[in-house]
Write a protein that holds these residues in place. Structure first.
Motif, short mmCIF file in Angstrom:
data_model
loop_
_atom_site.label_atom_id
_atom_site.label_comp_id
_atom_site.label_asym_id
_atom_site.label_seq_id
_atom_site.Cartn_x
_atom_site.Cartn_y
_atom_site.Cartn_z
N GLU A 50 0.83 -1.20 0.00
CA GLU A 50 0.00 0.00 0.00
C GLU A 50 0.86 1.26 0.00
OE1 GLU A 50 -3.66 2.06 2.51
OE2 GLU A 50 -2.66 0.28 3.31
N ALA A 51 1.93 1.24 0.80
CA ALA A 51 2.85 2.39 0.83
C ALA A 51 3.49 2.59 -0.54
CB ALA A 51 3.91 2.18 1.90
N ALA A 52 3.91 1.50 -1.17
CA ALA A 52 4.52 1.60 -2.50
C ALA A 52 3.49 2.10 -3.51
CB ALA A 52 5.07 0.24 -2.93
N SER A 53 2.27 1.61 -3.40
CA SER A 53 1.20 2.06 -4.30
C SER A 53 0.94 3.55 -4.13
CB SER A 53 -0.07 1.26 -4.02
OG SER A 53 -1.14 1.70 -4.81
N ASN A 54 0.91 4.01 -2.89
CA ASN A 54 0.71 5.45 -2.63
C ASN A 54 1.86 6.27 -3.20
OD1 ASN A 54 -1.71 5.00 -1.32
ND2 ASN A 54 -0.79 4.93 0.71
N LEU A 55 3.09 5.76 -3.06
CA LEU A 55 4.25 6.46 -3.60
C LEU A 55 4.15 6.54 -5.12
CD1 LEU A 55 7.01 7.78 -3.17
CD2 LEU A 55 8.02 5.50 -3.29
N ILE A 56 3.77 5.44 -5.75
CA ILE A 56 3.61 5.43 -7.21
C ILE A 56 2.52 6.40 -7.62
CG2 ILE A 56 2.83 4.01 -9.14
CD1 ILE A 56 4.30 1.65 -7.78
N SER A 57 1.41 6.39 -6.90
CA SER A 57 0.31 7.30 -7.21
C SER A 57 0.74 8.76 -7.07
CB SER A 57 -0.87 7.01 -6.27
OG SER A 57 -1.94 7.88 -6.51
N ASP A 58 1.49 9.07 -6.00
CA ASP A 58 1.98 10.44 -5.82
C ASP A 58 2.94 10.83 -6.95
OD1 ASP A 58 0.52 10.57 -3.51
OD2 ASP A 58 2.23 10.28 -2.15
N THR A 59 3.79 9.88 -7.35
CA THR A 59 4.74 10.14 -8.42
C THR A 59 4.01 10.40 -9.73
OG1 THR A 59 6.41 8.76 -7.34
CG2 THR A 59 6.72 9.21 -9.69
N ILE A 60 3.00 9.59 -10.00
CA ILE A 60 2.20 9.77 -11.22
C ILE A 60 1.50 11.12 -11.20
CG2 ILE A 60 0.16 8.95 -12.46
CD1 ILE A 60 1.12 6.08 -11.81
N SER A 61 0.98 11.50 -10.03
CA SER A 61 0.33 12.82 -9.91
C SER A 61 1.33 13.94 -10.16
CB SER A 61 -0.29 12.98 -8.52
OG SER A 61 -1.36 12.09 -8.35
N SER A 62 2.54 13.78 -9.62
CA SER A 62 3.57 14.79 -9.84
C SER A 62 3.93 14.88 -11.32
CB SER A 62 4.83 14.45 -9.03
OG SER A 62 4.56 14.54 -7.66
N SER A 64 2.06 14.05 -13.77
CA SER A 64 0.91 14.63 -14.47
C SER A 64 0.93 16.15 -14.34
CB SER A 64 -0.38 14.06 -13.89
OG SER A 64 -1.50 14.63 -14.50
N SER A 65 1.22 16.64 -13.14
CA SER A 65 1.30 18.09 -12.93
C SER A 65 2.41 18.70 -13.77
CB SER A 65 1.56 18.40 -11.45
OG SER A 65 0.47 17.99 -10.67
N ILE A 66 3.55 18.02 -13.80
CA ILE A 66 4.67 18.51 -14.61
C ILE A 66 4.28 18.53 -16.08
CG2 ILE A 66 7.00 17.95 -15.42
CD1 ILE A 66 7.53 16.92 -12.52
N SER A 67 3.60 17.48 -16.53
CA SER A 67 3.16 17.43 -17.93
C SER A 67 2.20 18.57 -18.24
CB SER A 67 2.48 16.09 -18.23
OG SER A 67 3.40 15.05 -18.18
N GLU A 68 1.28 18.83 -17.31
CA GLU A 68 0.33 19.93 -17.52
C GLU A 68 1.07 21.27 -17.57
OE1 GLU A 68 -2.67 19.66 -14.49
OE2 GLU A 68 -3.36 17.72 -15.21
N GLU A 69 2.05 21.44 -16.68
CA GLU A 69 2.84 22.67 -16.69
C GLU A 69 3.62 22.80 -18.00
OE1 GLU A 69 5.29 22.65 -13.20
OE2 GLU A 69 3.56 22.66 -11.84
N ASN A 70 4.20 21.69 -18.45
CA ASN A 70 4.94 21.71 -19.71
C ASN A 70 4.01 22.04 -20.88
OD1 ASN A 70 7.38 21.14 -18.54
ND2 ASN A 70 7.33 18.96 -18.98
N ALA A 71 2.81 21.48 -20.86
CA ALA A 71 1.85 21.77 -21.93
C ALA A 71 1.49 23.26 -21.92
CB ALA A 71 0.59 20.91 -21.76
N ALA A 72 1.27 23.80 -20.72
CA ALA A 72 0.95 25.23 -20.62
C ALA A 72 2.13 26.08 -21.10
CB ALA A 72 0.59 25.58 -19.17
N SER A 73 3.34 25.68 -20.71
CA SER A 73 4.53 26.41 -21.16
C SER A 73 4.67 26.32 -22.67
CB SER A 73 5.78 25.84 -20.49
OG SER A 73 5.77 26.10 -19.12
N SER A 74 4.38 25.16 -23.22
CA SER A 74 4.46 24.99 -24.68
C SER A 74 3.46 25.89 -25.38
CB SER A 74 4.20 23.53 -25.06
OG SER A 74 5.24 22.69 -24.60
N GLU A 75 2.26 25.99 -24.82
CA GLU A 75 1.24 26.87 -25.40
C GLU A 75 1.70 28.33 -25.32
OE1 GLU A 75 -1.70 26.38 -27.03
OE2 GLU A 75 -1.11 24.27 -27.06
#
Length: 113
Positions: A50-62, A64-75
């Motif tokens: 469960e701890a590993a799953s939460n870490l993976i989920s947090d990493t994926i969220s991070s 995702s946020s970075i990707s969204e920021e990159n997309a906004a920067s690209s725009e």
């Protein structure tokens, strides 16, 4: 006397039965303790999973946020580059007009020479 021997024999048989029952109960208790230990191990592994799953989920969220920021920067970069291209085109048009004015001025100056 014979009855006393039969009673003694019955008591001996019952003692053996009780002794086997105690051994079986002891074996059952040992198996239950092993099951408890294994269950605790499973719970610990589930907690780690469960701890590993939460870490993976947090990493994926991070990510995702970075990707969204990159997309906004690209725009934003695209918009800036489009604006720069428009500015360069306007500057080129004005430079061409200035060049035309310079040629016209040069021809008119020849008239006075």
């Amino acid at each position: 006397m014979e009855e006393a021997g039969q009673v003694q024999e019955t008591i001996t048989k019952k003692r053996h039965i009780i002794h086997r029952t105690i051994e079986q109960v002891d074996s059952l208790i040992e198996d239950i303790n092993k099951s408890i230990t294994l269950t605790k191990d499973i719970v610990a592994n589930v907690d780690r999973t469960e701890a590993a799953s939460n870490l993976i989920s947090d990493t994926i969220s991070s990510l995702s946020s970075i990707s969204e920021e990159n997309a906004a920067s690209s725009e934003e970069t695209k918009a800036s580059m489009t604006e720069l291209a428009d500015t360069m085109e306007a500057l080129t048009n004005r430079a061409n007009k200035l060049n035309d004015v310079a040629h016209t001025l040069e021809k008119e100056m020849e008239f006075f020479q």
